[in-house]
Design an enzyme around this catalytic site. Structure first.
Site, PDB file in Angstrom:
ATOM      1  N   THR A 148       1.196  11.851   5.949  1.00 43.75           N
ATOM      2  CA  THR A 148       1.513  10.440   5.761  1.00 43.75           C
ATOM      3  C   THR A 148       0.730   9.530   6.705  1.00 43.75           C
ATOM      4  O   THR A 148       0.348   9.960   7.803  1.00 43.75           O
ATOM      5  CB  THR A 148       3.024  10.235   6.007  1.00 43.75           C
ATOM      6  OG1 THR A 148       3.314   8.847   6.036  1.00 43.75           O
ATOM      7  CG2 THR A 148       3.471  10.828   7.345  1.00 43.75           C
ATOM      8  N   ASP A 149       0.566   8.277   6.296  1.00 43.09           N
ATOM      9  CA  ASP A 149      -0.085   7.298   7.190  1.00 43.09           C
ATOM     10  C   ASP A 149       0.824   6.905   8.356  1.00 43.09           C
ATOM     11  O   ASP A 149       0.362   6.304   9.331  1.00 43.09           O
ATOM     12  CB  ASP A 149      -0.521   6.052   6.408  1.00 43.09           C
ATOM     13  CG  ASP A 149       0.625   5.308   5.724  1.00 43.09           C
ATOM     14  OD1 ASP A 149       1.781   5.752   5.810  1.00 43.09           O
ATOM     15  OD2 ASP A 149       0.342   4.265   5.090  1.00 43.09           O
ATOM     16  N   GLU A 150       2.127   7.249   8.258  1.00 44.85           N
ATOM     17  CA  GLU A 150       3.065   6.810   9.304  1.00 44.85           C
ATOM     18  C   GLU A 150       2.770   7.467  10.647  1.00 44.85           C
ATOM     19  O   GLU A 150       3.246   7.000  11.686  1.00 44.85           O
ATOM     20  CB  GLU A 150       4.510   7.092   8.892  1.00 44.85           C
ATOM     21  CG  GLU A 150       4.883   6.371   7.621  1.00 44.85           C
ATOM     22  CD  GLU A 150       6.379   6.168   7.426  1.00 44.85           C
ATOM     23  OE1 GLU A 150       7.152   6.416   8.358  1.00 44.85           O
ATOM     24  OE2 GLU A 150       6.751   5.735   6.329  1.00 44.85           O
ATOM     25  N   LYS A 183       6.172  14.675  11.192  1.00 42.82           N
ATOM     26  CA  LYS A 183       4.955  14.862  10.377  1.00 42.82           C
ATOM     27  C   LYS A 183       3.730  14.935  11.296  1.00 42.82           C
ATOM     28  O   LYS A 183       2.799  15.715  11.041  1.00 42.82           O
ATOM     29  CB  LYS A 183       4.799  13.724   9.363  1.00 42.82           C
ATOM     30  CG  LYS A 183       5.820  13.718   8.233  1.00 42.82           C
ATOM     31  CD  LYS A 183       5.752  14.934   7.303  1.00 42.82           C
ATOM     32  CE  LYS A 183       4.523  14.959   6.430  1.00 42.82           C
ATOM     33  NZ  LYS A 183       4.610  16.063   5.414  1.00 42.82           N
ATOM     34  N   TYR A 227      11.005  10.866  11.616  1.00 37.44           N
ATOM     35  CA  TYR A 227      10.230  11.390  10.480  1.00 37.44           C
ATOM     36  C   TYR A 227       8.747  11.463  10.822  1.00 37.44           C
ATOM     37  O   TYR A 227       8.115  12.517  10.680  1.00 37.44           O
ATOM     38  CB  TYR A 227      10.450  10.513   9.239  1.00 37.44           C
ATOM     39  CG  TYR A 227       9.410  10.735   8.160  1.00 37.44           C
ATOM     40  CD1 TYR A 227       9.362  11.923   7.444  1.00 37.44           C
ATOM     41  CD2 TYR A 227       8.446   9.750   7.871  1.00 37.44           C
ATOM     42  CE1 TYR A 227       8.389  12.136   6.469  1.00 37.44           C
ATOM     43  CE2 TYR A 227       7.479   9.953   6.899  1.00 37.44           C
ATOM     44  CZ  TYR A 227       7.450  11.148   6.196  1.00 37.44           C
ATOM     45  OH  TYR A 227       6.492  11.374   5.244  1.00 37.44           O
TER      46      TYR A 227
HETATM   47  P1  NAD Z   1      10.726  14.290  -1.527  1.00 40.09           P
HETATM   48  O1  NAD Z   1      11.733  14.113  -0.440  1.00 40.09           O
HETATM   49  O2  NAD Z   1      10.903  13.560  -2.796  1.00 40.09           O
HETATM   50  O3  NAD Z   1      10.591  15.838  -1.896  1.00 40.09           O
HETATM   51  C1  NAD Z   1      10.559  16.836  -0.920  1.00 40.09           C
HETATM   52  C2  NAD Z   1      10.725  18.184  -1.621  1.00 40.09           C
HETATM   53  O4  NAD Z   1      10.654  19.224  -0.615  1.00 40.09           O
HETATM   54  C3  NAD Z   1      12.070  18.348  -2.325  1.00 40.09           C
HETATM   55  O5  NAD Z   1      11.883  18.917  -3.597  1.00 40.09           O
HETATM   56  C4  NAD Z   1      12.849  19.292  -1.421  1.00 40.09           C
HETATM   57  O6  NAD Z   1      13.799  20.083  -2.116  1.00 40.09           O
HETATM   58  C5  NAD Z   1      11.729  20.134  -0.837  1.00 40.09           C
HETATM   59  N1  NAD Z   1      12.099  20.732   0.459  1.00 40.09           N
HETATM   60  C6  NAD Z   1      12.670  20.100   1.521  1.00 40.09           C
HETATM   61  N2  NAD Z   1      12.888  20.994   2.510  1.00 40.09           N
HETATM   62  C7  NAD Z   1      12.415  22.194   2.073  1.00 40.09           C
HETATM   63  C8  NAD Z   1      12.336  23.492   2.645  1.00 40.09           C
HETATM   64  N3  NAD Z   1      12.795  23.743   3.904  1.00 40.09           N
HETATM   65  N4  NAD Z   1      11.781  24.488   1.930  1.00 40.09           N
HETATM   66  C9  NAD Z   1      11.314  24.246   0.664  1.00 40.09           C
HETATM   67  N5  NAD Z   1      11.388  23.044   0.062  1.00 40.09           N
HETATM   68  C10 NAD Z   1      11.922  22.034   0.766  1.00 40.09           C
HETATM   69  O7  NAD Z   1       9.336  13.946  -0.831  1.00 40.09           O
HETATM   70  P2  NAD Z   1       8.045  13.218  -1.452  1.00 40.09           P
HETATM   71  O8  NAD Z   1       8.210  11.766  -1.331  1.00 40.09           O
HETATM   72  O9  NAD Z   1       7.732  13.844  -2.748  1.00 40.09           O
HETATM   73  O10 NAD Z   1       6.950  13.659  -0.358  1.00 40.09           O
HETATM   74  C11 NAD Z   1       6.238  14.884  -0.503  1.00 40.09           C
HETATM   75  C12 NAD Z   1       5.288  15.026   0.677  1.00 40.09           C
HETATM   76  O11 NAD Z   1       4.399  13.917   0.702  1.00 40.09           O
HETATM   77  C13 NAD Z   1       5.985  15.039   2.038  1.00 40.09           C
HETATM   78  O12 NAD Z   1       5.327  15.963   2.858  1.00 40.09           O
HETATM   79  C14 NAD Z   1       5.801  13.625   2.561  1.00 40.09           C
HETATM   80  O13 NAD Z   1       5.782  13.605   3.967  1.00 40.09           O
HETATM   81  C15 NAD Z   1       4.452  13.282   1.972  1.00 40.09           C
HETATM   82  N6  NAD Z   1       4.194  11.855   1.727  1.00 40.09           N
HETATM   83  C16 NAD Z   1       5.080  11.116   0.998  1.00 40.09           C
HETATM   84  C17 NAD Z   1       4.786   9.787   0.721  1.00 40.09           C
HETATM   85  C18 NAD Z   1       5.730   8.925  -0.094  1.00 40.09           C
HETATM   86  O14 NAD Z   1       5.498   7.711  -0.206  1.00 40.09           O
HETATM   87  N7  NAD Z   1       6.774   9.461  -0.695  1.00 40.09           N
HETATM   88  C19 NAD Z   1       3.606   9.215   1.186  1.00 40.09           C
HETATM   89  C20 NAD Z   1       2.728  10.005   1.941  1.00 40.09           C
HETATM   90  C21 NAD Z   1       3.032  11.334   2.184  1.00 40.09           C
HETATM   91  O1  DAU Z   2       3.803   5.373   4.387  1.00 43.74           O
HETATM   92  C1  DAU Z   2       4.109   6.584   3.758  1.00 43.74           C
HETATM   93  C2  DAU Z   2       5.589   6.838   3.844  1.00 43.74           C
HETATM   94  O2  DAU Z   2       6.207   5.914   2.935  1.00 43.74           O
HETATM   95  C3  DAU Z   2       5.999   8.264   3.500  1.00 43.74           C
HETATM   96  O3  DAU Z   2       5.456   9.132   4.454  1.00 43.74           O
HETATM   97  C4  DAU Z   2       7.525   8.400   3.481  1.00 43.74           C
HETATM   98  O4  DAU Z   2       7.884   9.692   3.064  1.00 43.74           O
HETATM   99  C5  DAU Z   2       8.087   7.385   2.505  1.00 43.74           C
HETATM  100  O5  DAU Z   2       9.501   7.420   2.539  1.00 43.74           O
HETATM  101  C6  DAU Z   2       7.604   5.976   2.853  1.00 43.74           C
HETATM  102  O6  DAU Z   2       8.194   5.508   4.095  1.00 43.74           O
HETATM  103  P1  DAU Z   2       8.719   3.998   4.249  1.00 43.74           P
HETATM  104  O7  DAU Z   2       9.715   3.959   5.330  1.00 43.74           O
HETATM  105  O8  DAU Z   2       7.587   3.052   4.300  1.00 43.74           O
HETATM  106  O9  DAU Z   2       9.405   3.846   2.772  1.00 43.74           O
HETATM  107  P2  DAU Z   2      10.814   3.205   2.325  1.00 43.74           P
HETATM  108  O10 DAU Z   2      10.775   3.190   0.829  1.00 43.74           O
HETATM  109  O11 DAU Z   2      11.972   3.833   2.992  1.00 43.74           O
HETATM  110  O12 DAU Z   2      10.690   1.709   2.844  1.00 43.74           O
HETATM  111  C7  DAU Z   2       9.596   0.883   2.461  1.00 43.74           C
HETATM  112  C8  DAU Z   2       9.793  -0.463   3.147  1.00 43.74           C
HETATM  113  O13 DAU Z   2      10.940  -1.110   2.581  1.00 43.74           O
HETATM  114  C9  DAU Z   2      10.061  -0.363   4.634  1.00 43.74           C
HETATM  115  O14 DAU Z   2       9.446  -1.463   5.289  1.00 43.74           O
HETATM  116  C10 DAU Z   2      11.581  -0.470   4.747  1.00 43.74           C
HETATM  117  C11 DAU Z   2      11.933  -1.371   3.569  1.00 43.74           C
HETATM  118  N1  DAU Z   2      13.266  -1.137   2.953  1.00 43.74           N
HETATM  119  C12 DAU Z   2      13.579   0.133   2.585  1.00 43.74           C
HETATM  120  C13 DAU Z   2      14.801   0.396   1.991  1.00 43.74           C
HETATM  121  C14 DAU Z   2      15.178   1.809   1.602  1.00 43.74           C
HETATM  122  C15 DAU Z   2      14.129  -2.209   2.725  1.00 43.74           C
HETATM  123  O15 DAU Z   2      13.811  -3.373   3.049  1.00 43.74           O
HETATM  124  N2  DAU Z   2      15.335  -1.941   2.140  1.00 43.74           N
HETATM  125  C16 DAU Z   2      15.726  -0.681   1.778  1.00 43.74           C
HETATM  126  O16 DAU Z   2      16.873  -0.513   1.280  1.00 43.74           O
END
Ligand code: NAD
Ligand code: DAU
Length: 356
Positions: free
Chosen positions: A132-134, A162, A158
């Site tokens: 992630t970019d975080e 990561k 989180y």
């Molecule tokens: P998600 O939470 O929707 O899915 C995570 C999946 O991992 C689930 O299916 C869960 O059951 C599985 N999991 C969790 N713990 C596990 C374990 N111990 N063993 C096996 N499986 C397990 O997450 P996502 O949003 O699909 O993100 C996927 C990946 O991409 C993550 O590594 C996250 O850090 C990264 N990522 C997400 C975003 C985003 O915006 N969602 C952006 C950048 C990177």
């Molecule tokens: O940047 C990549 C990341 O983006 C991933 O690595 C994470 O897995 C993914 O969850 C996401 O993280 P964020 O914290 O940016 O996403 P989230 O959807 O939780 O929140 C996006 C923005 O919206 C953040 O500034 C917080 C705000 N927010 C979020 C929620 C859930 C609100 O204002 N209200 C809300 O109820």
């Protein structure tokens, strides 16, 4: 054959579906089915012999060893993680276990497996770590976007977990020569995203006429990327990325949260003309997330220059597809809004009194 971890979650499921739609190479999909993992995301693959689903934990070293020995994958694509920042604030333990210890277990299993390979199999093996970019921390309004050489400065449990996993992956390459690739991507949105994250939460709440809780002043900025574009980028890195390299992935699409919520409301006004009043009436400003990063932005020039990847969707096309998908999949939304989901909503939002 490739081994995918976390392939029942949001991005993992999109990746598995896109992969099998585009080619015949099979997938072993290892997923623990936490609250975020959902077999229904993969229902369209029922009976497809190319998809081998395994319900299990990446921390279970014996299981991972067995899967590698049995299926002999040419690559591991590692999505499995605890992924929600707010949950990491309420309870960081699961994040340390899966994101840090789980990645460590997977790297050790991969190292043992890869060390025993020979010739072209050994040469071609890849461990692709999805991150992630975080990990780069928070930007000021005028700071340049994150590049692959930006120093790590994670601010939430989180992102710290990561960042730790990224460092492990880097070290396993540097020390043992494991052929790794790391991707750091910005915020994804699209089908199958669990309605705890900003975009699906706002869509689901607005459909139900519930409050749309915007944290703080609503001016935190994220870069948004349609999930199908992220999956295409991961495929490009797996196919052509240089071993040991990091690739930042982003949508060139920075937006403040308030604008995202307004856009969703406007689309719902258009697509649900019978709803009572404009959906913006539901917007509620609530107490901020502790340690809330102000701005993320991605410089995605390296992946474009080296691998020719650029996002195909604009935000306008991607968000329209996404809102439409949720409206057409209300059963999926209802299914994931189980008792456990309601507990989470109460825990996270009860403590955030409305502040203006
Ligand atoms: P998600 O939470 O929707 O899915 C995570 C999946 O991992 C689930 O299916 C869960 O059951 C599985 N999991 C969790 N713990 C596990 C374990 N111990 N063993 C096996 N499986 C397990 O997450 P996502 O949003 O699909 O993100 C996927 C990946 O991409 C993550 O590594 C996250 O850090 C990264 N990522 C997400 C975003 C985003 O915006 N969602 C952006 C950048 C990177
Ligand atoms: O940047 C990549 C990341 O983006 C991933 O690595 C994470 O897995 C993914 O969850 C996401 O993280 P964020 O914290 O940016 O996403 P989230 O959807 O939780 O929140 C996006 C923005 O919206 C953040 O500034 C917080 C705000 N927010 C979020 C929620 C859930 C609100 O204002 N209200 C809300 O109820």
């Amino acid at each position: 054959m490739i081994l995918v971890t976390g392939g029942a979650g949001f991005i993992g499921a999109n990746f598995v579906l896109d992969w099998l739609a585009a080619n015949d190479e099979g997938i072993v999909n290892l997923d623990a089915l936490t609250y975020a993992g959902n077999r229904a995301n993969l229902a369209s693959l029922d009976g497809d012999a190319r998809h081998h689903f395994v319900h299990g934990d990446i921390c279970d070293r014996a299981l991972v060893d067995r899967l590698l020995a049995e299926h002999r994958p040419r690559a591991i694509v590692h999505f499995a993680a605890e992924s929600h920042v707010d949950r990491s604030i309420h309870g960081p333990g699961d994040f340390m276990r899966t994101n840090v210890e789980g990645t460590f277990a997977l790297l050790e299993a991969a190292r043992t497996y890869w060390s025993a390979l020979e010739g072209a199999e050994r040469e071609g093996f890849r461990f692709l770590h999805v991150s992630t970019d975080e990990v780069y921390g928070s930007l000021g309004p005028k700071d340049p976007a994150f590049s692959e050489t930006t120093a790590y400065a994670p601010n939430s449990p989180y992102s710290a977990s990561k960042a730790a996993s990224d460092h492990l992956v880097r070290a396993w390459h540097h020390t043992y020569g494991l052929p790794v690739l790391t991707t750091n991507c910005s915020n994804n949105y699209g089908p199958f995203q669990f309605p705890e994250k900003l975009i699906p939460l706002m869509i689901a709440n607005a459909i139900d006429g519930r409050a749309l809780p915007v944290y703080g002043d609503g001016l935190n900025v994220r870069d948004w990327l349609y999930v199908g574009d992220h999956c295409a980028a991961v495929r490009a890195v797996l196919a052509r990325g240089r071993v040991g390299e990091v690739y930042n992935i982003g949508g060139w699409n920075e937006k403040p949260n308030r604008e995202i919520v307004d856009t969703i409301c406007a689309l719902l006004d258009e697509l649900r003309p019978d709803a009572a009043g404009p959906h913006t009436r539901l917007i509620t400003f609530v107490k901020d997330r502790p340690g809330h990063d102000r701005r993320y932005a991605i410089d995605a020039r390296k992946i474009e220059r080296e691998l020719g990847w650029r996002p195909a969707e604009t935000f306008e096309s991607g968000i329209r597809k996404t809102v439409t998908w949720y409206l057409e999949h209300l059963d999926w939304v209802r299914d994931v809004q189980s008792g456990a989901y309601r507990d989470w909503m109460a825990r996270n939002y009860a403590s955030r009194e409305t502040h203006r």
